[in-house]
Design a protein around this motif. Sequence first.
Motif, PDB file in Angstrom:
ATOM      1  N   ILE A 188       0.866  -1.186   0.000  1.00 23.71           N
ATOM      2  CA  ILE A 188       0.000   0.000   0.000  1.00 23.71           C
ATOM      3  C   ILE A 188       0.897   1.228   0.000  1.00 23.71           C
ATOM      4  N   SER A 189       0.605   2.193  -0.873  1.00 26.73           N
ATOM      5  CA  SER A 189       1.382   3.428  -0.979  1.00 26.73           C
ATOM      6  C   SER A 189       0.570   4.596  -0.439  1.00 26.73           C
ATOM      7  N   LEU A 190       1.238   5.489   0.272  1.00 23.31           N
ATOM      8  CA  LEU A 190       0.579   6.656   0.855  1.00 23.31           C
ATOM      9  C   LEU A 190       1.344   7.930   0.524  1.00 23.31           C
ATOM     10  N   ALA A 191       0.623   9.022   0.341  1.00 21.65           N
ATOM     11  CA  ALA A 191       1.110  10.407   0.346  1.00 21.65           C
ATOM     12  C   ALA A 191       1.716  10.902  -0.955  1.00 21.65           C
ATOM     13  N   SER A 237      -2.949   3.766  -3.106  1.00 18.27           N
ATOM     14  CA  SER A 237      -3.149   2.613  -3.991  1.00 18.27           C
ATOM     15  C   SER A 237      -2.595   1.338  -3.357  1.00 18.27           C
ATOM     16  N   ILE A 238      -2.897   0.204  -4.003  1.00 20.50           N
ATOM     17  CA  ILE A 238      -2.359  -1.085  -3.578  1.00 20.50           C
ATOM     18  C   ILE A 238      -1.904  -1.850  -4.815  1.00 20.50           C
ATOM     19  N   VAL A 239      -0.721  -2.458  -4.727  1.00 19.27           N
ATOM     20  CA  VAL A 239      -0.203  -3.302  -5.795  1.00 19.27           C
ATOM     21  C   VAL A 239       0.127  -4.666  -5.199  1.00 19.27           C
ATOM     22  N   VAL A 240      -0.231  -5.701  -5.918  1.00 22.41           N
ATOM     23  CA  VAL A 240       0.052  -7.070  -5.500  1.00 22.41           C
ATOM     24  C   VAL A 240       0.824  -7.740  -6.620  1.00 22.41           C
ATOM     25  N   PHE A 241       1.945  -8.370  -6.289  1.00 26.17           N
ATOM     26  CA  PHE A 241       2.599  -9.199  -7.288  1.00 26.17           C
ATOM     27  C   PHE A 241       3.058 -10.496  -6.643  1.00 26.17           C
ATOM     28  N   GLN A 242       3.074 -11.548  -7.453  1.00 25.95           N
ATOM     29  CA  GLN A 242       3.303 -12.884  -6.925  1.00 25.95           C
ATOM     30  C   GLN A 242       3.837 -13.783  -8.028  1.00 25.95           C
ATOM     31  N   ASP A 243       4.147 -15.025  -7.660  1.00 25.80           N
ATOM     32  CA  ASP A 243       4.541 -16.074  -8.595  1.00 25.80           C
ATOM     33  C   ASP A 243       5.686 -15.611  -9.500  1.00 25.80           C
ATOM     34  N   ASP A 244       5.493 -15.619 -10.827  1.00 24.85           N
ATOM     35  CA  ASP A 244       6.619 -15.303 -11.710  1.00 24.85           C
ATOM     36  C   ASP A 244       7.056 -13.851 -11.571  1.00 24.85           C
ATOM     37  N   ALA A 245       6.124 -12.940 -11.297  1.00 22.23           N
ATOM     38  CA  ALA A 245       6.516 -11.538 -11.097  1.00 22.23           C
ATOM     39  C   ALA A 245       7.386 -11.388  -9.858  1.00 22.23           C
ATOM     40  N   TYR A 246       7.170 -12.236  -8.872  1.00 18.08           N
ATOM     41  CA  TYR A 246       7.971 -12.218  -7.645  1.00 18.08           C
ATOM     42  C   TYR A 246       9.297 -12.958  -7.843  1.00 18.08           C
ATOM     43  N   HIS A 262       4.126  13.083 -16.459  1.00 17.92           N
ATOM     44  CA  HIS A 262       5.168  13.631 -15.590  1.00 17.92           C
ATOM     45  C   HIS A 262       4.789  13.356 -14.137  1.00 17.92           C
ATOM     46  N   ILE A 263       5.657  12.638 -13.408  1.00 21.67           N
ATOM     47  CA  ILE A 263       5.409  12.270 -12.022  1.00 21.67           C
ATOM     48  C   ILE A 263       6.377  13.041 -11.124  1.00 21.67           C
ATOM     49  N   VAL A 264       5.829  13.881 -10.249  1.00 22.73           N
ATOM     50  CA  VAL A 264       6.652  14.658  -9.315  1.00 22.73           C
ATOM     51  C   VAL A 264       6.462  14.077  -7.918  1.00 22.73           C
ATOM     52  N   ARG A 265       7.553  13.711  -7.289  1.00 21.87           N
ATOM     53  CA  ARG A 265       7.484  13.132  -5.955  1.00 21.87           C
ATOM     54  C   ARG A 265       7.073  14.197  -4.930  1.00 21.87           C
ATOM     55  N   GLY A 266       6.279  13.801  -3.974  1.00 25.66           N
ATOM     56  CA  GLY A 266       5.872  14.695  -2.902  1.00 25.66           C
ATOM     57  C   GLY A 266       6.915  14.766  -1.796  1.00 25.66           C
ATOM     58  N   GLU A 267       6.569  15.432  -0.724  1.00 27.92           N
ATOM     59  CA  GLU A 267       7.504  15.640   0.384  1.00 27.92           C
ATOM     60  C   GLU A 267       7.891  14.330   1.051  1.00 27.92           C
ATOM     61  N   VAL A 268       6.970  13.389   1.085  1.00 23.57           N
ATOM     62  CA  VAL A 268       7.245  12.105   1.720  1.00 23.57           C
ATOM     63  C   VAL A 268       6.347  11.054   1.094  1.00 23.57           C
ATOM     64  N   ARG A 269       6.816   9.827   1.056  1.00 22.67           N
ATOM     65  CA  ARG A 269       5.999   8.696   0.625  1.00 22.67           C
ATOM     66  C   ARG A 269       6.207   7.555   1.605  1.00 22.67           C
ATOM     67  N   TYR A 270       5.101   6.923   1.990  1.00 19.60           N
ATOM     68  CA  TYR A 270       5.159   5.742   2.837  1.00 19.60           C
ATOM     69  C   TYR A 270       4.709   4.529   2.028  1.00 19.60           C
ATOM     70  N   SER A 271       5.370   3.404   2.263  1.00 23.07           N
ATOM     71  CA  SER A 271       4.889   2.146   1.701  1.00 23.07           C
ATOM     72  C   SER A 271       4.789   1.121   2.820  1.00 23.07           C
ATOM     73  N   LEU A 272       3.759   0.289   2.750  1.00 24.08           N
ATOM     74  CA  LEU A 272       3.522  -0.769   3.720  1.00 24.08           C
ATOM     75  C   LEU A 272       3.462  -2.083   2.950  1.00 24.08           C
ATOM     76  N   THR A 273       4.485  -2.912   3.116  1.00 23.68           N
ATOM     77  CA  THR A 273       4.588  -4.151   2.364  1.00 23.68           C
ATOM     78  C   THR A 273       4.280  -5.338   3.260  1.00 23.68           C
ATOM     79  N   PHE A 274       3.243  -6.093   2.872  1.00 24.98           N
ATOM     80  CA  PHE A 274       2.767  -7.244   3.646  1.00 24.98           C
ATOM     81  C   PHE A 274       3.221  -8.530   2.960  1.00 24.98           C
ATOM     82  N   ARG A 275       3.815  -9.423   3.774  1.00 20.22           N
ATOM     83  CA  ARG A 275       4.294 -10.695   3.241  1.00 20.22           C
ATOM     84  C   ARG A 275       4.081 -11.793   4.277  1.00 20.22           C
ATOM     85  N   HIS A 276       4.150 -13.029   3.819  1.00 17.13           N
ATOM     86  CA  HIS A 276       4.160 -14.165   4.743  1.00 17.13           C
ATOM     87  C   HIS A 276       5.587 -14.687   4.837  1.00 17.13           C
ATOM     88  N   LYS A 277       6.142 -14.588   6.024  1.00 13.02           N
ATOM     89  CA  LYS A 277       7.496 -15.064   6.248  1.00 13.02           C
ATOM     90  C   LYS A 277       7.465 -16.542   6.609  1.00 13.02           C
TER      91      LYS A 277
END
Length: 348
Positions: free
Chosen positions: A231-234, A287-296, A323-338
């Motif tokens: 999940i991406s924020l900000a 937004s949320i992005v999911v990738f798995q299997d061959d993409a992983y 044109h993509i301009v980065r903001g002051e900060v971006r957070y990402s939250l990556t969920f996985r099964h260890k």
Amino acid sequence: MQAIDFKALLRDERKKKKKNRHSKQTNHGVDGSTIGTSASEIATLTVSNQQEPPVTRQRLGASSVPTWPYSRGFLSLQNVASLDLICDNPRSILYASLAFSRDNNDDNNDNNNADNQCSAATALQEWLQQLPSGDSGLGEWKTMNYGKRQVCMFGMNDDNDDDGDGDDDDDVKAIKTLPEPLQEIADQLVTQGIFPSSLPPNHVLLNKYRPGQGILHHTDGPLYQSRTATISLASPVLLEFTKRLSTNEIGSTTSTTTSTSNGSSNCNSRQSPSSLSPLQVLLEPNSIVVFQDDAYLDYCHGIQPVWQEVTTDQCLNALPGRHIVRGEVRYSLTFRHKKKNNSNGSNH
């Protein structure tokens, strides 16, 4: 790029705490007096302690984890049907521009409810901002030497007792479990069918990026099941995917391509990726992005260390030339099964 060894970080953190406890027992008498220290030195220490400014690092553990003031269900994800398969080769890259259902204005009309005074994304970002800073990366923001982005990790398997003494204090137990908002999202990822109930997310890696910061192309490695949800924020950013080279392709100047089942070399009617022309996925705020299997397994992913960037004809979910301009900060939250009982591999 050298991977972050979170097991080593946890082991070092335990050793520091034991060393500090031993130092206090050695240097202080039963009554708390300082052994072997002159009166003038004690006076100096006293003045120094009184004048010491507050530090940003807080005690690791439950007391340093910010409270989550919202009720259960506040972080409900959009229906999994809203995730679009945006690439045929590699398969299993899914994306939705809006992660949380409550951030859809049509589903958020009860303005009299206290939970509806802010969006889920805003509330989650405010919670992330309250996490303490420190040097372990375990339940606190750690600044990486390379790239200078900050990382924070929650969730360790119960069998990861790196000291072998079976002595997990409250601080260690606190980072082995997911805090309330992260656990709610993890449960939703299972409910929505993104993760199977037999392999639920049990590990969350938080990243905090400033403009100009990125991460080298990498794989998450065999420590985890081959599925990740982020999940991406900000702030917006372009996530890149590059094909991993086989042994005989390393050092070659020839572009590496992959083919679809019908023999063509395309991805959504675009030219297949090579190490020189990566696939792009525009990660919009919330937004949320999911990738798995061959993409992983067969692709590396990364973020360029730039302030602004432009989509190419290899972007899977936006027209070229944006044109993509980065903001002051971006957070990402990556969920996985260890995985459990696995000492090999790397993570980021």
